[in-house]
Design a protein around this motif. Sequence first.
Motif, PDB file in Angstrom:
ATOM      1  N   GLN A 301       0.730  -1.114  -0.046  1.00  0.00           N
ATOM      2  CA  GLN A 301       0.153   0.037   0.051  1.00  0.00           C
ATOM      3  C   GLN A 301       0.944   1.226   0.135  1.00  0.00           C
ATOM      4  OE1 GLN A 301      -3.122  -0.200  -0.300  1.00  0.00           O
ATOM      5  NE2 GLN A 301      -3.901  -2.041   0.038  1.00  0.00           N
ATOM      6  N   PRO A 302       1.893   1.371   1.050  1.00  0.00           N
ATOM      7  CA  PRO A 302       2.768   2.714   0.759  1.00  0.00           C
ATOM      8  C   PRO A 302       3.518   2.488  -0.605  1.00  0.00           C
ATOM      9  CG  PRO A 302       2.923   1.573   2.967  1.00  0.00           C
ATOM     10  CD  PRO A 302       2.168   0.508   2.081  1.00  0.00           C
ATOM     11  N   ILE A 303       3.928   1.520  -1.017  1.00  0.00           N
ATOM     12  CA  ILE A 303       4.695   1.611  -2.397  1.00  0.00           C
ATOM     13  C   ILE A 303       3.790   2.083  -3.356  1.00  0.00           C
ATOM     14  CG2 ILE A 303       5.925  -0.086  -4.150  1.00  0.00           C
ATOM     15  CD1 ILE A 303       6.748  -1.771  -1.991  1.00  0.00           C
ATOM     16  N   MET A 304       2.600   1.815  -3.619  1.00  0.00           N
ATOM     17  CA  MET A 304       1.653   2.176  -4.417  1.00  0.00           C
ATOM     18  C   MET A 304       1.291   3.499  -4.300  1.00  0.00           C
ATOM     19  SD  MET A 304       0.730  -0.236  -6.863  1.00  0.00           S
ATOM     20  CE  MET A 304      -0.927   0.456  -7.216  1.00  0.00           C
ATOM     21  N   GLY A 305       1.152   3.922  -2.966  1.00  0.00           N
ATOM     22  CA  GLY A 305       0.733   5.304  -2.611  1.00  0.00           C
ATOM     23  C   GLY A 305       1.986   6.414  -2.864  1.00  0.00           C
ATOM     24  N   ALA A 306       3.169   6.075  -2.754  1.00  0.00           N
ATOM     25  CA  ALA A 306       4.319   6.702  -2.924  1.00  0.00           C
ATOM     26  C   ALA A 306       4.423   7.056  -4.360  1.00  0.00           C
ATOM     27  CB  ALA A 306       5.318   6.289  -2.220  1.00  0.00           C
ATOM     28  N   THR A 307       4.337   5.808  -5.170  1.00  0.00           N
ATOM     29  CA  THR A 307       4.574   5.922  -6.511  1.00  0.00           C
ATOM     30  C   THR A 307       3.660   6.832  -7.130  1.00  0.00           C
ATOM     31  OG1 THR A 307       5.412   3.781  -6.411  1.00  0.00           O
ATOM     32  CG2 THR A 307       5.005   4.507  -8.639  1.00  0.00           C
ATOM     33  N   LEU A 308       2.246   6.471  -6.812  1.00  0.00           N
ATOM     34  CA  LEU A 308       1.080   7.400  -7.463  1.00  0.00           C
ATOM     35  C   LEU A 308       1.270   8.912  -7.104  1.00  0.00           C
ATOM     36  CD1 LEU A 308      -1.987   5.058  -7.462  1.00  0.00           C
ATOM     37  CD2 LEU A 308      -0.650   5.516  -9.027  1.00  0.00           C
ATOM     38  N   PHE A 309       1.725   9.102  -5.742  1.00  0.00           N
ATOM     39  CA  PHE A 309       1.819  10.313  -5.337  1.00  0.00           C
ATOM     40  C   PHE A 309       2.799  11.332  -5.952  1.00  0.00           C
ATOM     41  CE2 PHE A 309       1.534  13.865  -2.231  1.00  0.00           C
ATOM     42  CZ  PHE A 309       0.191  13.804  -1.770  1.00  0.00           C
ATOM     43  N   ILE A 310       4.002  10.395  -6.138  1.00  0.00           N
ATOM     44  CA  ILE A 310       5.204  11.144  -7.031  1.00  0.00           C
ATOM     45  C   ILE A 310       4.579  11.135  -8.422  1.00  0.00           C
ATOM     46  CG2 ILE A 310       7.232  10.799  -7.767  1.00  0.00           C
ATOM     47  CD1 ILE A 310       7.985   9.474  -5.064  1.00  0.00           C
ATOM     48  N   GLY A 311       3.853  10.398  -9.111  1.00  0.00           N
ATOM     49  CA  GLY A 311       3.525  10.409 -10.388  1.00  0.00           C
ATOM     50  C   GLY A 311       2.655  11.461 -10.625  1.00  0.00           C
ATOM     51  N   ILE A 312       1.515  11.860  -9.648  1.00  0.00           N
ATOM     52  CA  ILE A 312       0.836  12.985  -9.743  1.00  0.00           C
ATOM     53  C   ILE A 312       1.569  14.531  -9.595  1.00  0.00           C
ATOM     54  CG2 ILE A 312      -0.851  14.279  -8.517  1.00  0.00           C
ATOM     55  CD1 ILE A 312      -2.148  11.654  -7.774  1.00  0.00           C
ATOM     56  N   ALA A 313       2.672  14.520  -8.556  1.00  0.00           N
ATOM     57  CA  ALA A 313       3.356  15.607  -8.495  1.00  0.00           C
ATOM     58  C   ALA A 313       4.473  15.796  -9.831  1.00  0.00           C
ATOM     59  CB  ALA A 313       4.506  15.291  -7.283  1.00  0.00           C
ATOM     60  N   VAL A 314       4.832  14.934 -10.639  1.00  0.00           N
ATOM     61  CA  VAL A 314       5.710  14.765 -11.476  1.00  0.00           C
ATOM     62  C   VAL A 314       4.628  15.512 -12.630  1.00  0.00           C
ATOM     63  CG1 VAL A 314       6.764  13.589 -13.361  1.00  0.00           C
ATOM     64  CG2 VAL A 314       7.502  13.191 -11.057  1.00  0.00           C
ATOM     65  N   ILE A 315       3.442  14.935 -12.983  1.00  0.00           N
ATOM     66  CA  ILE A 315       2.504  15.557 -13.931  1.00  0.00           C
ATOM     67  C   ILE A 315       2.366  16.907 -13.760  1.00  0.00           C
ATOM     68  CG2 ILE A 315       0.045  15.231 -14.801  1.00  0.00           C
ATOM     69  CD1 ILE A 315       0.488  12.221 -14.397  1.00  0.00           C
ATOM     70  N   VAL A 316       2.074  17.379 -12.400  1.00  0.00           N
ATOM     71  CA  VAL A 316       1.795  18.816 -12.239  1.00  0.00           C
ATOM     72  C   VAL A 316       2.898  19.562 -12.651  1.00  0.00           C
ATOM     73  CG1 VAL A 316       1.254  20.332 -10.446  1.00  0.00           C
ATOM     74  CG2 VAL A 316      -0.080  18.234 -10.648  1.00  0.00           C
ATOM     75  N   VAL A 317       4.090  19.200 -12.188  1.00  0.00           N
ATOM     76  CA  VAL A 317       5.200  19.890 -12.499  1.00  0.00           C
ATOM     77  C   VAL A 317       5.505  19.980 -14.010  1.00  0.00           C
ATOM     78  CG1 VAL A 317       7.774  19.803 -12.421  1.00  0.00           C
ATOM     79  CG2 VAL A 317       6.565  19.403 -10.393  1.00  0.00           C
ATOM     80  N   ASN A 318       5.507  18.912 -14.691  1.00  0.00           N
ATOM     81  CA  ASN A 318       5.760  19.008 -16.203  1.00  0.00           C
ATOM     82  C   ASN A 318       4.449  20.042 -16.772  1.00  0.00           C
ATOM     83  OD1 ASN A 318       7.658  17.189 -16.273  1.00  0.00           O
ATOM     84  ND2 ASN A 318       6.384  15.410 -16.474  1.00  0.00           N
ATOM     85  N   LEU A 319       3.051  20.048 -16.288  1.00  0.00           N
ATOM     86  CA  LEU A 319       2.145  20.640 -16.707  1.00  0.00           C
ATOM     87  C   LEU A 319       2.461  22.212 -16.882  1.00  0.00           C
ATOM     88  CD1 LEU A 319      -0.499  21.226 -17.919  1.00  0.00           C
ATOM     89  CD2 LEU A 319      -1.625  20.941 -15.739  1.00  0.00           C
ATOM     90  N   LEU A 320       2.962  22.384 -15.343  1.00  0.00           N
ATOM     91  CA  LEU A 320       3.454  24.089 -15.114  1.00  0.00           C
ATOM     92  C   LEU A 320       4.803  24.402 -15.947  1.00  0.00           C
ATOM     93  CD1 LEU A 320       3.173  23.928 -11.212  1.00  0.00           C
ATOM     94  CD2 LEU A 320       1.559  24.952 -13.097  1.00  0.00           C
ATOM     95  N   THR A 321       5.626  23.301 -16.213  1.00  0.00           N
ATOM     96  CA  THR A 321       6.704  23.646 -17.202  1.00  0.00           C
ATOM     97  C   THR A 321       6.059  23.905 -18.640  1.00  0.00           C
ATOM     98  OG1 THR A 321       8.004  22.087 -15.804  1.00  0.00           O
ATOM     99  CG2 THR A 321       8.728  22.718 -17.819  1.00  0.00           C
ATOM    100  N   ASP A 322       5.333  23.213 -19.172  1.00  0.00           N
ATOM    101  CA  ASP A 322       4.912  23.254 -20.400  1.00  0.00           C
ATOM    102  C   ASP A 322       4.018  24.538 -20.576  1.00  0.00           C
ATOM    103  OD1 ASP A 322       5.645  20.857 -21.336  1.00  0.00           O
ATOM    104  OD2 ASP A 322       3.659  19.781 -20.917  1.00  0.00           O
ATOM    105  N   LEU A 323       3.262  24.932 -19.542  1.00  0.00           N
ATOM    106  CA  LEU A 323       2.774  26.330 -19.620  1.00  0.00           C
ATOM    107  C   LEU A 323       3.768  27.454 -19.396  1.00  0.00           C
ATOM    108  CD1 LEU A 323      -0.358  25.814 -17.109  1.00  0.00           C
ATOM    109  CD2 LEU A 323      -0.319  25.972 -19.439  1.00  0.00           C
ATOM    110  N   THR A 324       4.862  27.475 -18.727  1.00  0.00           N
ATOM    111  CA  THR A 324       5.748  28.441 -18.818  1.00  0.00           C
ATOM    112  C   THR A 324       6.582  28.452 -20.096  1.00  0.00           C
ATOM    113  OG1 THR A 324       6.019  27.921 -16.388  1.00  0.00           O
ATOM    114  CG2 THR A 324       7.866  29.167 -17.601  1.00  0.00           C
ATOM    115  N   TYR A 325       6.878  27.145 -20.583  1.00  0.00           N
ATOM    116  CA  TYR A 325       7.442  27.200 -21.876  1.00  0.00           C
ATOM    117  C   TYR A 325       6.600  27.816 -22.958  1.00  0.00           C
ATOM    118  CZ  TYR A 325      10.603  24.806 -25.150  1.00  0.00           C
ATOM    119  OH  TYR A 325      11.557  24.510 -26.385  1.00  0.00           O
ATOM    120  N   SER A 326       5.455  27.632 -22.956  1.00  0.00           N
ATOM    121  CA  SER A 326       4.604  28.049 -24.184  1.00  0.00           C
ATOM    122  C   SER A 326       4.157  29.664 -23.810  1.00  0.00           C
ATOM    123  CB  SER A 326       3.190  27.313 -23.933  1.00  0.00           C
ATOM    124  OG  SER A 326       2.450  27.819 -22.631  1.00  0.00           O
TER     125      SER A 326
END
Length: 335
Positions: A301-326
């Motif tokens: 459960q913590p392995i799944m939770g940590a992986t998904l939590f980091i995945g969500i954070a990475v997606i948000v960071v990449n989205l903000l990067t794309d917006l800044t880049y654009s």
Amino acid sequence: MIPFLRRRLLTIPIVLLGLSLVTFTVSHLVPGDPVKLAAGPQARPDQIVQLTREFGLDRPLPEQYLMYMGRLLQGDWGQSISTHRQVGSDLLIYFTATFELTIVSTLLGLLIGVPLAIVSARWRDRWPDHLSRFVSIGAISLPVFWIAIVLQIVFGQNLHVLPVSGRFDPRANFPITHTGLLLVDTLLDGDMHAFGTALRYLILPAFCQSLIVIALVTRLLRADLLDILRKDFVMVARANGIPEYIIWTRYLMKNALIATVSMLGFVISFQLGGAVLIEYVMDWPGIGQYALSAALTLDFQPIMGATLFIGIAVIVVNLLTDLTYSFLDPRIRRA
């Protein structure tokens, strides 16, 4: 901008679904019995069977996955087998520690790396350029865990000026949590003594983690600045008598920062999920150390939770990067 943002948002559920499926499959293929590890060597067979049923590990893997995703859609991140704590509350505590470390280290890396790149490009092939390249190459060449240990010995054991482990003084009362970011929480409470304590504990791990930012920003921004300096519009601006500081701030930096911003998104994403070494050496209670402890005990459960939590954070960071880049380069909005 709206169609550009819509296209990015539509890919998020697909990425998270694929990430959850891969993580669930890999974590369950690892040999070992997490229930036996959590129950201990003195557990009776009937206790192990009861715990296995309690956590649903006696059911087929597809059913376990569907049950987990169903609970996750309701906001339930599950319960740790080894600690019996709710994974969701643990993730918030550990992730904010990693997030604070990442933000401070990135800002520190930019404060050092950007001036180094400007100095290096401004005085190319002179001693400031050589010094800047020496710092950037050294920052990325030396193992970060070795640097962390050396800094612990020098500033902690020998000079006794900085703490070498933990996030806050264990002898003092832990600050009241508002955001989970100690620097922000202590400022909100107006407790400058606690702010200074939190900052002292943050200096060494943040500096160690900022080394990769310093190296990449210095090398990439320097190369882009040197390339843009040879462009026709820069030469025309100089021929028209435009002051040098305007050329550097208005013409050079905005164009040169495009690739650097794109790279920063990758670096921040890497730091959010890959700060395990720093967190382990510095005993920083972050999500990387939390996931490592769960992996050692096969706590799914913590392995799944940590992986998904980091995945969500990475997606948000990449989205903000794309917006800044654009924003910096409007041409990619049509891509």
